[in-house]
Write a protein that holds these residues in place. Structure first.
Motif, PDB file in Angstrom:
ATOM      1  N   TYR B 229       0.114  -1.347   0.388  1.00  0.00           N
ATOM      2  CA  TYR B 229       0.214  -0.378   0.168  1.00  0.00           C
ATOM      3  C   TYR B 229       1.248   1.208   0.335  1.00  0.00           C
ATOM      4  O   TYR B 229       2.007   1.214   0.705  1.00  0.00           O
ATOM      5  N   VAL B 230       0.843   1.772  -0.571  1.00  0.00           N
ATOM      6  CA  VAL B 230       1.094   3.421  -0.626  1.00  0.00           C
ATOM      7  C   VAL B 230       0.420   5.041  -0.895  1.00  0.00           C
ATOM      8  O   VAL B 230      -0.491   4.406  -2.229  1.00  0.00           O
ATOM      9  N   HIS B 231       0.249   5.461  -0.140  1.00  0.00           N
ATOM     10  CA  HIS B 231      -0.640   7.181  -0.954  1.00  0.00           C
ATOM     11  C   HIS B 231       0.609   7.965  -1.171  1.00  0.00           C
ATOM     12  O   HIS B 231       1.968   8.493  -0.001  1.00  0.00           O
ATOM     13  N   TYR B 232       0.394   8.051  -2.134  1.00  0.00           N
ATOM     14  CA  TYR B 232       0.940   9.580  -3.040  1.00  0.00           C
ATOM     15  C   TYR B 232       0.422  10.955  -3.130  1.00  0.00           C
ATOM     16  O   TYR B 232      -0.708  11.038  -3.800  1.00  0.00           O
ATOM     17  N   VAL B 233       1.082  11.795  -2.627  1.00  0.00           N
ATOM     18  CA  VAL B 233       0.255  13.344  -2.008  1.00  0.00           C
ATOM     19  C   VAL B 233       1.101  14.424  -3.370  1.00  0.00           C
ATOM     20  O   VAL B 233       2.228  14.405  -3.177  1.00  0.00           O
ATOM     21  N   GLU B 234       0.884  15.425  -3.717  1.00  0.00           N
ATOM     22  CA  GLU B 234       0.831  16.008  -4.799  1.00  0.00           C
ATOM     23  C   GLU B 234       0.001  17.061  -4.854  1.00  0.00           C
ATOM     24  O   GLU B 234      -0.983  17.439  -4.288  1.00  0.00           O
ATOM     25  N   GLY B 235       0.911  17.759  -4.751  1.00  0.00           N
ATOM     26  CA  GLY B 235       0.654  19.842  -5.036  1.00  0.00           C
ATOM     27  C   GLY B 235       1.005  20.634  -5.989  1.00  0.00           C
ATOM     28  O   GLY B 235       2.600  20.170  -5.917  1.00  0.00           O
ATOM     29  N   CYS B 236       0.521  21.855  -6.237  1.00  0.00           N
ATOM     30  CA  CYS B 236       1.245  22.257  -7.382  1.00  0.00           C
ATOM     31  C   CYS B 236       0.707  23.951  -6.757  1.00  0.00           C
ATOM     32  O   CYS B 236      -0.678  24.006  -6.627  1.00  0.00           O
ATOM     33  N   THR B 237       1.610  24.861  -7.398  1.00  0.00           N
ATOM     34  CA  THR B 237       1.605  26.109  -7.275  1.00  0.00           C
ATOM     35  C   THR B 237       2.355  26.974  -8.537  1.00  0.00           C
ATOM     36  O   THR B 237       2.980  26.253  -8.598  1.00  0.00           O
ATOM     37  N   ALA B 238       2.281  27.858  -8.602  1.00  0.00           N
ATOM     38  CA  ALA B 238       2.667  28.518  -9.424  1.00  0.00           C
ATOM     39  C   ALA B 238       2.647  30.280  -9.150  1.00  0.00           C
ATOM     40  O   ALA B 238       1.907  30.357  -8.668  1.00  0.00           O
ATOM     41  N   PRO B 239       3.423  31.340  -9.648  1.00  0.00           N
ATOM     42  CA  PRO B 239       3.681  32.034  -9.361  1.00  0.00           C
ATOM     43  C   PRO B 239       2.049  33.131 -11.174  1.00  0.00           C
ATOM     44  O   PRO B 239       2.475  32.371 -11.673  1.00  0.00           O
ATOM     45  N   ILE B 240       1.902  34.655 -10.615  1.00  0.00           N
ATOM     46  CA  ILE B 240       1.200  34.899 -11.129  1.00  0.00           C
ATOM     47  C   ILE B 240       1.832  36.074 -12.402  1.00  0.00           C
ATOM     48  O   ILE B 240       2.423  36.586 -11.365  1.00  0.00           O
ATOM     49  N   TYR B 241       2.244  35.373 -13.992  1.00  0.00           N
ATOM     50  CA  TYR B 241       1.876  36.468 -14.744  1.00  0.00           C
ATOM     51  C   TYR B 241       1.239  37.291 -15.832  1.00  0.00           C
ATOM     52  O   TYR B 241       0.102  36.156 -16.006  1.00  0.00           O
ATOM     53  N   SER B 242       1.540  37.366 -16.639  1.00  0.00           N
ATOM     54  CA  SER B 242       0.830  38.186 -17.298  1.00  0.00           C
ATOM     55  C   SER B 242       0.176  37.054 -18.376  1.00  0.00           C
ATOM     56  O   SER B 242      -0.635  36.913 -19.582  1.00  0.00           O
ATOM     57  N   SER B 243       1.069  36.286 -19.346  1.00  0.00           N
ATOM     58  CA  SER B 243       1.221  35.258 -20.093  1.00  0.00           C
ATOM     59  C   SER B 243       0.932  34.157 -19.198  1.00  0.00           C
ATOM     60  O   SER B 243       1.885  33.871 -18.832  1.00  0.00           O
ATOM     61  N   ASP B 244       0.710  32.956 -20.640  1.00  0.00           N
ATOM     62  CA  ASP B 244       0.377  31.652 -19.744  1.00  0.00           C
ATOM     63  C   ASP B 244       1.894  30.880 -19.368  1.00  0.00           C
ATOM     64  O   ASP B 244       2.846  30.907 -20.662  1.00  0.00           O
ATOM     65  N   SER B 245       1.703  30.060 -18.892  1.00  0.00           N
ATOM     66  CA  SER B 245       2.304  28.735 -18.562  1.00  0.00           C
ATOM     67  C   SER B 245       1.870  27.332 -19.488  1.00  0.00           C
ATOM     68  O   SER B 245       1.163  27.310 -19.089  1.00  0.00           O
ATOM     69  N   LEU B 246       2.288  26.489 -19.262  1.00  0.00           N
ATOM     70  CA  LEU B 246       1.930  24.607 -19.167  1.00  0.00           C
ATOM     71  C   LEU B 246       2.592  23.443 -18.897  1.00  0.00           C
ATOM     72  O   LEU B 246       3.696  23.421 -18.180  1.00  0.00           O
ATOM     73  N   HIS B 247       1.645  22.991 -18.178  1.00  0.00           N
ATOM     74  CA  HIS B 247       2.111  21.676 -17.449  1.00  0.00           C
ATOM     75  C   HIS B 247       1.284  20.604 -17.526  1.00  0.00           C
ATOM     76  O   HIS B 247       0.043  20.805 -17.816  1.00  0.00           O
ATOM     77  N   SER B 248       1.967  20.003 -18.536  1.00  0.00           N
ATOM     78  CA  SER B 248       1.629  18.962 -19.159  1.00  0.00           C
ATOM     79  C   SER B 248       2.284  17.432 -18.456  1.00  0.00           C
ATOM     80  O   SER B 248       3.403  17.011 -19.171  1.00  0.00           O
TER      81      SER B 248
END
Lengths: 377, 470
Positions: B229-248
């Motif tokens: 058994y395993v429990h994996y936890v992930e969290g994600c954040t990023a700064p606010i910019y005026s143009s876009d980023s991509l997370h894929s």
């Protein structure tokens, strides 16, 4: 911001009277991906020559007027614009249309029966395109039966224009001979406080694709769309519902139930509903149930719901597919009822609630015995 | 009254993680995608030949595959403007103090080192830009043979296991964004839990984008061997910019016989990140896979965690909660594919749209021939708190076997006046009352989260709901 540049909804975004405005379906499109195009006999790509033979006979209530008119009649296409390739093809290809009018404030004394009879063997020779307009003028009331029988390759559009305060109840039977192909759109346009009841029964034919839709022109419209289908081995029966709530305080309820038995029996049910931003106070619910009686049958059930306002009276949908409940069968068997009889009873129970809604006694009997006959197979 | 004419609400959406660190590495990074970029990434990481070949294949397929036309509007993504690889530090740190000050501050502010100190988590990975900068696993787990490393290290140090499973659940050509990820992947977590090991406390990863127009393409591979058994936890954040980023990202999980894996995501990207993620697990005989998916941030999210139920009695479960505020589209859902008899799946989706945001549930339940005796239930509830928001439901069911039971149910409701009145008559103000109702609405999901994440979710709801009453 990208969100504003998109069409509000991708559901039923296109409509046109001209088939050329719709590319020939390849089977990859969302609205065609379930339909076996090879069995459409060319209805979708313009190769179906209009050489078939389908007769439309109307046995009307005495208060109701029936006309056969040419393509140039202004009442044609007033309530409906075709929304896919076959529908537009039918619109562009029919020669004579039937226009049925229930005059203002008239209550029809008995059901008006429209017999649509295919004279071909199975799929027959060539296709036929048809068009029916039903106009129920303000405050009038009528019951209508559309009875499809025989063998044909038939594509048609049926427009129901239900005026202010009027009531229209329609039973549409698709009881085609084996091998028949039928692609049809039924569109109801409801005026202020209009009531529309549709009951669709689809039993026969090699491929039936029926698309009932509803739109509202003023508040207070009330639509109930009910359907029952029984799919046998090799049959493809498809129902594509579309309810467009564009004005406030209207109601819709969709209930479709089907049973499937035999190898290659395929039922498709699509239930699209949109509640546009203007349509505050909308109340809508959709339900689809599929009962798989044997191996090898397949049911696709897709209820889609788009809601653009928070001011709704109620919105929801439910879809379930499953086999006969063993416990039900066991319960009945424990009381001495043989398996076949128990199965029959459970299927009856499954459909009973719907059958009660059929207004016309003879039709109810006929559907009941048809279900009976299917179960005896 | 609508939200739009309430000037006091303009401060809404106060995203707490929107600061940006100074950005030397990011500023120097090149934009755009080409074979050279892919070869460079592979060379920098000293990868074996087969991985480079796979990356190049991914690049070719990415070019060939069309953009999805369903779901959200992705026309705002400018692939030529994205930075595909940003190395923020030369060397992975073994303790927080070894990290460059900027990066350490970031994780301090996010509270990660603190959680580790308190032993609330069994292992931590912190990914900053393209690579994992900090990594730690508890010694006792390491002794039991549990592997928890970043994916690049996984490839270097455990190539045999890695090669066997990499791309086996999500092939390189699965979809356009999986191809892209395969071409330029970097970072992510590689986890192997040997048979009969119960990892009691969650393993945790924290993903942070700092550079503007950054593309983060982490790749996670989790293998849970029999009876573990395993429990994996992930969290994600990023700064606010005026143009876009991509997370894929691409996440592949293999849950073997009688094992259980739980994967929890609290996605809180800033409102300029396109979040287009492919997540899929295979569950073998008697195995259980659980996705707990919270989508709160991002501009556009398209994410449908999937479970392929491969063996008898395998079980899949997705609990998903989505919040969409102004300018956000959360197109999330789940996918369950039943391939073996007596498998079962459950999808519970809750969504809240406000301030003109849009939430969509998009799901697929497929019961293949031979999966007799399988059962699936899908329940999606949406809560609308104003007149300008939107909620859509697109479930899809494909049943090819008669001996199954399948149910889907959806409700969409608005917050009732009665509930608000009741709470306000007991002294809560309207905002508090609204937040309490929303918390109650998502409670079935919040209670499945690790405690600190449940608290975080509640706090995020409060932030999201502040002044939401129109």
């Amino acid at each position: 911001m990208g969100l504003e540049t998109m069409p509000v909804s991708k559901l039923h975004a296109e409509s046109s009277y001209d088939p050329a405005d719709f590319p020939v379906p390849t089977g990859r499109e969302e609205e065609w991906r379930f339909t076996p195009l090879s069995r459409l006999k060319g209805l979708h790509n313009g190769t179906a020559a209009p050489t078939g033979n389908v007769v439309v006979e109307v046995d009307a209530a005495p208060e109701v007027t029936v006309e056969t008119v040419g393509r140039d009649d202004s009442r044609i296409g007033a309530a409906y614009v075709p929304s896919d390739r076959v529908s537009a093809q039918a619109y562009a290809s029919f020669e004579k249309a039937t226009v049925i009018t229930v005059p203002r404030e008239v209550v029809a004394s008995r059901p008006t029966v429209i017999n649509v009879r295919g004279l071909g063997e199975g799929a027959g020779h060539g296709a036929t395109y048809g068009h029916i307009v039903v106009r129920v003028e303000p405050m009038a009331q009528a019951v209508l039966v559309l009875d499809h029988t025989g063998g044909a390759v038939y594509a048609d559009n049926v427009e129901f224009a239900v005026g202010e305060g009027a009531t229209l109840k329609v039973v549409s039977l698709q009881d085609w001979a084996d091998g028949a192909v039928h692609v049809s759109h039924h569109h109801a346009q409801l005026g202020k406080d209009a009531t529309f009841r549709s009951f669709v029964v689809t039993l026969g034919g090699d491929l039936v694709r029926l698309s009932p839709s509803v739109s509202y022109t003023a508040p207070g419209g009330d639509a109930d769309l009910t359907g029952l289908y029984f799919v046998d081995a090799g049959q493809h029966l498809e129902h594509r519902l579309w309810v467009d709530h564009g004005v406030p305080n209207c109601r819709s309820n969709v209930t479709y139930k089907g049973a499937l038995q035999g190898d290659g029996a395929h039922a498709v049910w699509i239930g699209d509903v949109i509640i546009r931003a203007e349509a505050e106070g909308t109340d809508t619910y959709e339900l689809n149930r599929n009962l798989l009686l044997t191996d090898g049958a397949r049911a696709d059930s897709v209820p889609n719901l788009e809601i653009l306002t928070g001011e709704v009276a109620g919105a929801g949908h439910a879809s379930a597919s499953g086999r006969l409940d063993d416990e039900h069968i066991f319960y009945l068997q424990a009381r001495g009822i043989p398996y076949d009889e128990a199965r029959r009873l459970v299927v009856h129970g499954f459909f009973a609630q719907l059958l009660e809604k059929i207004e016309v006694e003879e039709i109810r009997e006929r559907v009941l015995s048809a279900v009976e006959a299917e179960l005896a197979r | 009254m609508t939200l739009t004419d309430r000037p006091e609400l303009e401060g809404l959406g106060n995203y707490k993680f929107g600061w940006a660190d100074s950005d030397v590495a990011g500023a120097a990074a090149r934009r755009g995608l080409s074979e050279e970029v892919v070869r460079n990434i592979s060379q920098l990481k000293n990868e074996p030949e087969w991985m480079l070949d796979l990356r190049l294949k991914g690049l070719r397929l990415f070019g060939k595959k069309p953009m999805p036309t369903w779901g959200s509007d992705l026309s705002g993504i400018d692939f030529d403007n994205i930075k595909y690889f940003v190395r923020s530090t030369e060397k992975q740190a073994a303790s927080w103090d070894e990290l460059p000050a900027d990066i350490k501050n970031t994780y301090d502010k996010l509270g990660i080192p603190d959680a580790e100190k308190q032993r609330l988590i069994a292992g931590v990975a912190a990914q900053y830009e393209s690579e994992v900068v900090y990594h730690k696993i508890r010694e006792d787990l390491e002794e039991k043979g549990v592997i928890f490393v970043d994916t690049d290290t996984g490839l270097r140090e455990h190539e045999d296991i890695f090669k066997e499973y990499f791309g086996s659940v999500i092939p390189v050509g699965d979809n356009k964004f999986a191809s892209l990820n395969t071409a330029v992947w970097s970072g992510g977590s590689f986890i192997y839990v040997p048979p009969n090991v119960n990892v009691e406390i969650p393993l945790q990863a924290y993903f942070r984008i700092n550079t503007e127009n950054m593309g983060q393409f982490e790749r996670t591979l989790i293998i849970v061997d029999e009876n573990s058994y395993v429990h994996y936890v992930e969290g994600c954040t990023a700064p606010i910019y005026s143009s876009d980023s991509l997370h894929s990202a691409v996440v592949e999980i293999i849950v073997k016989k009688n094992a259980r894996c739980r994967y929890t995501t609290i996605q809180n990207w800033s409102n300029n990140v396109y979040n287009l993620v492919t997540k899929r697990a295979v569950a073998y005989e008697g195995a259980t896979m659980e996705w707990i998916d919270g989508n709160i941030g991002s501009k556009v999210t398209m994410k449908y965690p999937a479970v392929y139920l491969m063996g008898e009695h395998a079980k899949g479960e997705t609990l998903s909660v989505a919040f969409a505020g102004e300018g956000q589209h959360q197109d999330a859902g789940a996918k369950m594919v039943h391939l073996a008899p007596k498998t079962s799946s459950t999808i519970v989706s809750k969504s809240v749209a406000r301030g003109g945001g849009r939430t969509s549930y998009r799901g697929l339940v497929q019961i293949e021939e031979g999966a007799a005796g399988s059962a699936s239930t899908v329940k999606c509830d949406a809560l609308l708190v104003d007149q300008i928001s939107r909620s859509d439901t697109y479930p899809y069911v494909d049943v090819r076997e008669d001996d199954v039971s399948m149910g889907h149910e959806a409700t969409v409701s608005k917050v009732s006046e009665d509930q608000l009145f009741y709470l306000m008559s007991r002294g809560l103000n309207e905002d508090e009352a609204m937040a309490m109702i929303v918390r109650g609405f998502v409670e079935p999901i919040a209670r499945e989260l690790p405690m600190e994440y449940a608290l975080e979710l509640n706090r995020l709801i409060e932030l999201q709901m502040e002044g939401a009453v129109g």
